[in-house]
Write an enzyme that holds these catalytic residues in place. Structure first.
Site, PDB file in Angstrom:
ATOM      1  N   GLY A   1       0.835  -1.197   0.000  1.00  0.00           N
ATOM      2  CA  GLY A   1       0.000   0.000   0.000  1.00  0.00           C
ATOM      3  C   GLY A   1       0.862   1.235   0.000  1.00  0.00           C
TER       4      GLY A   1
ATOM      5  CD  GLN B   1       3.495   5.940   2.935  1.00  0.00           C
ATOM      6  OE1 GLN B   1       2.604   5.379   2.330  1.00  0.00           O
ATOM      7  NE2 GLN B   1       4.427   5.267   3.608  1.00  0.00           N
TER       8      GLN B   1
ATOM      9  CB  CYS C   1       5.340   1.899   7.993  1.00  0.00           C
ATOM     10  SG  CYS C   1       4.853   3.411   7.153  1.00  0.00           S
ATOM     11  CG  LEU C   2       6.692   1.503   2.058  1.00  0.00           C
ATOM     12  CD1 LEU C   2       6.065   2.001   0.772  1.00  0.00           C
ATOM     13  CD2 LEU C   2       7.719   0.423   1.768  1.00  0.00           C
TER      14      LEU C   2
ATOM     15  CG  HIS D   1      -0.393   1.057   7.324  1.00  0.00           C
ATOM     16  ND1 HIS D   1       0.551   0.576   8.205  1.00  0.00           N
ATOM     17  CD2 HIS D   1       0.300   1.860   6.468  1.00  0.00           C
ATOM     18  CE1 HIS D   1       1.741   1.067   7.885  1.00  0.00           C
ATOM     19  NE2 HIS D   1       1.624   1.851   6.832  1.00  0.00           N
ATOM     20  CD  GLU D   2      -0.910   2.405   2.836  1.00  0.00           C
ATOM     21  OE1 GLU D   2      -0.398   3.538   2.877  1.00  0.00           O
ATOM     22  OE2 GLU D   2      -0.257   1.368   3.018  1.00  0.00           O
TER      23      GLU D   2
ATOM     24  CG  HIS E   1       0.652   6.680   5.792  1.00  0.00           C
ATOM     25  ND1 HIS E   1       1.777   7.064   6.471  1.00  0.00           N
ATOM     26  CD2 HIS E   1       0.817   5.359   5.532  1.00  0.00           C
ATOM     27  CE1 HIS E   1       2.583   6.013   6.610  1.00  0.00           C
ATOM     28  NE2 HIS E   1       2.025   4.961   6.055  1.00  0.00           N
TER      29      HIS E   1
END
Ligand code: GNR
Ligand code: NI
Length: 141
Positions: free
Chosen positions: A15, A20, A63-64, A105-106, A109
């Site tokens: 995702g 981000q 997470c990235l 999660h997204e 963000h």
């Protein structure tokens, strides 16, 4: 939006949220298809959770934004999400499992929240300290 998908696949991640990659829009992309199977991306604009299940599930999230850091995060097992689709239609999706976790999660963000905001202060500090160390060592930007 296709740039976002490419960034997500290159990471690789399941995702990605627009903030981000410095895009200030309420847009997320997800693709939880496993392995090298066909890509099945979902692009969601203005996602809203219209229903969450009372039962919760724990998933070991990464997470990235925090390379190589993982923690168990508890979230509602199922969510029903209303969004604007790629063809500009209002759509709803009922998600469970990894897809549900990933969408939540997204969406976090989009509001500047990260998975570490869902865990204990002790675990959060452990991850933040590791990140500081990695940065000092020059392993990260
Ligand atoms: O690639 C990712 N994997 C992942 C695994 C468990 C829970 C959430 C995620 S999302 C993450 C990519 C990412 O950080 N997106 O914001
Ligand atoms: Ni993330």
């Amino acid at each position: 939006m296709d740039d976002m998908l490419e960034t997500m696949y290159a990471a690789p991640g399941v995702g990605l949220a627009a903030p981000q990659v410095a895009v200030h829009k309420r847009v997320i992309v997800v693709d939880t298809a496993k392995g090298d199977s066909e890509r099945s991306p979902i692009r969601l604009a203005n996602p809203e959770i219209v229903h969450s299940s009372d039962d919760v599930a724990v998933y070991d999230e990464g997470c990235l934004s925090f390379p190589d850091q993982y923690a168990e995060v508890e979230r509602p097992t199922k969510v029903r999400v209303r969004y604007i689709s790629y063809d500009n239609e209002v759509q709803e999706i009922e998600a469970e499992g990894l897809l549900s976790t990933c969408i939540q999660h997204e969406m976090d963000h989009l509001d500047g929240k990260l998975f570490v905001d869902h865990i204990s202060m002790l675990k959060r500090n452990m991850i933040l300290r590791k990140m500081t160390k990695l940065k000092k060592s020059g392993a990260l930007k």
